[in-house]
Motif scaffolding. Structure first.
Motif, PDB file in Angstrom:
ATOM      1  N   ARG A  77       0.837  -1.197   0.000  1.00 52.02           N
ATOM      2  CA  ARG A  77       0.000   0.000   0.000  1.00 52.02           C
ATOM      3  C   ARG A  77       0.872   1.246   0.000  1.00 52.02           C
ATOM      4  N   LEU A  78       0.256   2.383  -0.230  1.00 51.28           N
ATOM      5  CA  LEU A  78       1.000   3.639  -0.239  1.00 51.28           C
ATOM      6  C   LEU A  78       1.483   3.976   1.166  1.00 51.28           C
ATOM      7  N   ARG A  79       2.778   4.250   1.261  1.00 55.25           N
ATOM      8  CA  ARG A  79       3.348   4.633   2.552  1.00 55.25           C
ATOM      9  C   ARG A  79       2.973   6.066   2.905  1.00 55.25           C
ATOM     10  N   ASP A  80       2.946   6.918   1.911  1.00 58.48           N
ATOM     11  CA  ASP A  80       2.639   8.340   2.100  1.00 58.48           C
ATOM     12  C   ASP A  80       1.633   8.764   1.026  1.00 58.48           C
ATOM     13  N   ALA A  81       0.962   9.878   1.258  1.00 59.08           N
ATOM     14  CA  ALA A  81       0.149  10.484   0.206  1.00 59.08           C
ATOM     15  C   ALA A  81       1.060  10.920  -0.933  1.00 59.08           C
ATOM     16  N   ILE A  82       0.555  10.875  -2.155  1.00 58.67           N
ATOM     17  CA  ILE A  82       1.370  11.257  -3.306  1.00 58.67           C
ATOM     18  C   ILE A  82       0.659  12.326  -4.118  1.00 58.67           C
ATOM     19  N   THR A  83       1.463  13.155  -4.784  1.00 57.26           N
ATOM     20  CA  THR A  83       0.959  14.225  -5.627  1.00 57.26           C
ATOM     21  C   THR A  83       0.804  13.712  -7.063  1.00 57.26           C
ATOM     22  N   PRO A  84       0.087  14.464  -7.928  1.00 53.09           N
ATOM     23  CA  PRO A  84      -0.118  13.988  -9.309  1.00 53.09           C
ATOM     24  C   PRO A  84       1.157  13.889 -10.138  1.00 53.09           C
ATOM     25  N   ASP A  85       2.193  14.637  -9.770  1.00 47.72           N
ATOM     26  CA  ASP A  85       3.407  14.646 -10.595  1.00 47.72           C
ATOM     27  C   ASP A  85       4.552  13.841  -9.989  1.00 47.72           C
ATOM     28  N   GLN A  86       4.300  13.105  -8.943  1.00 47.01           N
ATOM     29  CA  GLN A  86       5.344  12.363  -8.251  1.00 47.01           C
ATOM     30  C   GLN A  86       5.750  11.136  -9.077  1.00 47.01           C
ATOM     31  N   THR A  87       7.058  10.951  -9.306  1.00 44.79           N
ATOM     32  CA  THR A  87       7.521   9.841 -10.138  1.00 44.79           C
ATOM     33  C   THR A  87       8.166   8.717  -9.338  1.00 44.79           C
ATOM     34  N   THR A  88       8.409   8.938  -8.056  1.00 47.00           N
ATOM     35  CA  THR A  88       8.801   7.862  -7.148  1.00 47.00           C
ATOM     36  C   THR A  88       7.701   7.725  -6.111  1.00 47.00           C
ATOM     37  N   ILE A  89       7.106   6.551  -6.037  1.00 48.08           N
ATOM     38  CA  ILE A  89       5.935   6.346  -5.177  1.00 48.08           C
ATOM     39  C   ILE A  89       6.330   5.468  -3.997  1.00 48.08           C
ATOM     40  N   PRO A  90       6.348   6.031  -2.786  1.00 46.56           N
ATOM     41  CA  PRO A  90       6.769   5.260  -1.612  1.00 46.56           C
ATOM     42  C   PRO A  90       5.712   4.238  -1.203  1.00 46.56           C
ATOM     43  N   LEU A  91       6.152   3.020  -0.909  1.00 49.03           N
ATOM     44  CA  LEU A  91       5.256   1.932  -0.564  1.00 49.03           C
ATOM     45  C   LEU A  91       5.577   1.386   0.816  1.00 49.03           C
ATOM     46  N   TYR A  92       4.557   0.801   1.424  1.00 45.65           N
ATOM     47  CA  TYR A  92       4.725   0.045   2.669  1.00 45.65           C
ATOM     48  C   TYR A  92       4.461  -1.415   2.352  1.00 45.65           C
ATOM     49  N   PHE A  93       5.411  -2.288   2.728  1.00 42.83           N
ATOM     50  CA  PHE A  93       5.278  -3.716   2.481  1.00 42.83           C
ATOM     51  C   PHE A  93       5.048  -4.421   3.813  1.00 42.83           C
ATOM     52  N   SER A  94       3.934  -5.101   3.938  1.00 38.43           N
ATOM     53  CA  SER A  94       3.663  -5.833   5.173  1.00 38.43           C
ATOM     54  C   SER A  94       4.157  -7.267   5.089  1.00 38.43           C
ATOM     55  N   GLY A  95       4.670  -7.682   3.950  1.00 39.54           N
ATOM     56  CA  GLY A  95       5.204  -9.027   3.779  1.00 39.54           C
ATOM     57  C   GLY A  95       6.314  -9.002   2.757  1.00 39.54           C
ATOM     58  N   THR A  96       6.558 -10.121   2.133  1.00 39.73           N
ATOM     59  CA  THR A  96       7.574 -10.206   1.090  1.00 39.73           C
ATOM     60  C   THR A  96       7.135  -9.398  -0.124  1.00 39.73           C
ATOM     61  N   ARG A  97       8.070  -8.622  -0.671  1.00 37.78           N
ATOM     62  CA  ARG A  97       7.728  -7.794  -1.820  1.00 37.78           C
ATOM     63  C   ARG A  97       7.288  -8.675  -2.982  1.00 37.78           C
ATOM     64  N   PRO A  98       6.090  -8.455  -3.527  1.00 37.73           N
ATOM     65  CA  PRO A  98       5.593  -9.334  -4.590  1.00 37.73           C
ATOM     66  C   PRO A  98       6.289  -9.066  -5.916  1.00 37.73           C
ATOM     67  N   ALA A  99       6.395 -10.100  -6.715  1.00 32.83           N
ATOM     68  CA  ALA A  99       6.912  -9.937  -8.078  1.00 32.83           C
ATOM     69  C   ALA A  99       5.771  -9.490  -8.981  1.00 32.83           C
ATOM     70  N   GLN A 100       5.977  -8.409  -9.716  1.00 32.55           N
ATOM     71  CA  GLN A 100       4.952  -7.893 -10.624  1.00 32.55           C
ATOM     72  C   GLN A 100       5.596  -7.662 -11.985  1.00 32.55           C
ATOM     73  N   GLU A 101       5.411  -8.623 -12.873  1.00 31.20           N
ATOM     74  CA  GLU A 101       6.086  -8.572 -14.157  1.00 31.20           C
ATOM     75  C   GLU A 101       5.544  -7.478 -15.073  1.00 31.20           C
ATOM     76  N   SER A 102       4.284  -7.094 -14.882  1.00 34.04           N
ATOM     77  CA  SER A 102       3.662  -6.171 -15.832  1.00 34.04           C
ATOM     78  C   SER A 102       4.155  -4.746 -15.685  1.00 34.04           C
ATOM     79  N   ARG A 103       4.529  -4.351 -14.473  1.00 33.75           N
ATOM     80  CA  ARG A 103       4.965  -2.983 -14.185  1.00 33.75           C
ATOM     81  C   ARG A 103       3.914  -1.950 -14.561  1.00 33.75           C
TER      82      ARG A 103
END
Length: 525
Positions: A77-103
């Motif tokens: 989930r989102l760790r912090d609120a994000i703005t419309p122009d933000q290009t690095t999106i901080p995340l909070y991981f409660s478990g193992t980081r999932p693999a997401q091939e689609s990006r």
């Protein structure tokens, strides 16, 4: 009384199904067939007609509510609120980081493409892709990856055993954004509305994750055995509260009642499963509240026997299902006096709810703040110094600001909001709302907290509870005087362990719902 008719029947009959522990076992499926059931919450084995389980389901007309919950319960989930122009999106991981091939990820209605997921979050983001607009997003929102889900729906949608898709099993946290995106993905991949999207809600607080565009059918389940015993009347009232809030957002949304939902064998009661009479009561009570279907648990795990293990329960279910399949309805005995007294909405199916005066509809909420020193309600954090709606605070999962959180008929489910019981142990949340009274009046503030809580009215403490307990309606009755005009109610709610939340409503001194109060924020703020 007839079960409510919806467009999603099974061979023209109401939904009669079960959760299962090992649905791919033919022995379990035989129990399901013999009980007159036509639906199983299952997976690949039951869906594929080439497997023994799938062939059995096809032969006996047992449809499958197929799990897509894995696309929601990944712990990102989102760790912090994000703005419309933000290009690095901080995340909070409660478990193992999932693999997401689609990006490719979706937040609310925005599609975001990114270069990589790192321990920091998503980097190299291109915002507002595929014809969507870049917008701000609040902290805590669960992410959704649409391409993997779409591929799964494309793969299974042609199965002759498919009834629909199961997307939510109680609360993983702040999931409305992800649920809407999941629903949109299903509709695009499997158009035509042939297969309903179903979502499970286990208590009033979990309805925070229901909104327009989330699902087609609610699955409502409640655990009527607690540490204090079997509470039939509470189940009926809980269903009415959940439907009141759900149908204020989507009028007429149908629901299937999930019965035999007993959560173990509490030491104080010694009862972990229902008696045959209690099971029949649950079936009748769901039909009385206008259910379109009935769904059981085959087994509840942890050594607790399921209905198929107990002939006394299986016979009750079989008899009820035979009656429903033959007539479309079930004989329903009159409700108890307590159920009549506590009734909030009419019996049977209805479209829009009656209003419930005096119920706090929403709060401004911020948290969770971790109480490392163990001071509980006496712990102090920045909101104790004053309310600043523009402030951003460092909290347990990153940063947070004041957000409007709607209640379910007065229930603020904080454990449903954060979705991780262990991570919010020994944490505090702050909440406030404003109430406007047409005149100075003596009233009752009816309240309960899970666990500790204190409440201030215009800066003066009027309530404090310290201890461990669950959330109950009208547990504590506190006489207070509401001044004429606007007053501010501030609450601190502390979680020792497990579930977490607050309930509040106002009545007159005789306990009747209090007319004429106005609250801010309101539902939909």
């Amino acid at each position: 009384m007839r079960l409510h008719d919806t467009r999603w029947s099974i061979a023209g009959k109401p939904i009669l199904g079960t959760y299962t522990a090992a649905p791919d076992k033919l022995e379990d499926l035989r129990h399901i067939r013999d009980a007159g059931m036509n639906l199983v919450l299952g997976g690949e084995a039951e869906l594929d007609p080439k497997t023994p389980a799938g062939a059995f389901c096809l032969e006996h007309g047992i449809k499958v509510l197929y799990h897509l919950t894995q696309f929601l319960y990944h712990g990102v989930r989102l760790r912090d609120a994000i703005t419309p122009d933000q290009t690095t999106i901080p995340l909070y991981f409660s478990g193992t980081r999932p693999a997401q091939e689609s990006r490719v990820v979706q937040l609310d209605d925005e599609i975001i493409r990114y270069d990589e997921m790192t321990d920091v979050g998503l980097v190299g983001c291109r915002r507002g892709c595929d014809g969507t607009a870049p917008v701000a997003h609040r902290e805590g929102v669960i992410l959704f990856w649409p391409q993997a889900c779409a591929a799964e729906v494309e793969r299974v949608k042609g199965s002759p055993n498919l009834f629909g898709y199961y997307v939510l099993d109680d609360s993983p946290g702040d999931a409305v954004s992800a649920l809407r995106a999941l629903y949109q993905t299903v509709q695009k991949a499997d158009p035509g509305g042939r297969h309903p999207v179903c979502a499970g809600f286990g208590d009033a607080g979990s309805v925070m994750n229901f909104a327009p565009g989330v699902c087609d059918i609610l699955l409502i389940y409640w655990y009527p055995v607690s540490t204090t015993g079997y509470d039939r009347e509470r189940t009926s009232e809980e269903v009415q509260r959940m439907l009141t809030t759900a149908r204020s957002r989507v009028p007429g949304i149908p629901f299937a009642g999930v019965y035999q939902a007993f959560d173990g064998a509490p030491a104080q009661t010694g009862q972990g499963v229902p008696t045959g009479e209690q099971l029949r009561e649950q079936l009748e009570d769901f039909v009385r509240e206008g259910a379109c279907g009935l769904i059981a648990f085959l087994s509840q795990g942890g050594g607790i026997p399921g209905w198929a293990d107990l002939p006394g329960l299986a016979s009750v279910i079989k008899q009820a299902n035979q009656e429903i399949l033959a007539t479309g309805g079930l004989g329903v005995r009159p409700e108890t006096e307590a159920m009549k007294r506590n009734r909030l909405q009419p019996q049977g199916h209805w479209e829009k709810p009656r209003p419930l005066p005096g119920v706090v509809p929403a709060w401004y909420v911020v948290g969770p703040f971790h109480d490392a020193a163990g001071r509980m309600l006496d712990a102090t954090f920045p909101p104790d110094q004053g309310i600043d709606l523009n402030a951003v605070y460092q909290v347990e999962f990153g940063s947070a600001s004041w957000r409007v959180r709607e209640t379910t008929c007065g229930v603020l489910g904080l454990s449903n909001l954060y979705g991780e019981h262990k991570s919010v142990e020994k944490c505090l949340d702050y909440a406030f709302c404003d109430v406007t009274s047409p005149a100075e009046q003596k009233v009752q503030m009816r309240i309960c907290s899970d666990d500790d809580a204190c409440v201030r009215l215009n800066g003066k403490e009027v309530y404090r509870f310290e201890g461990v307990r669950g959330l109950e309606y009208d547990k504590d009755v506190v006489p207070i005087t509401l001044p004429a005009g606007e007053s501010r109610i501030e609450a601190k709610i502390y979680n020792r362990a497990g579930m977490w939340g607050l309930f509040m409503r106002f009545t007159d001194l005789d306990g009747r719902p209090l007319e004429g109060l106005r609250f801010s924020p309101t539902a939909g703020s």
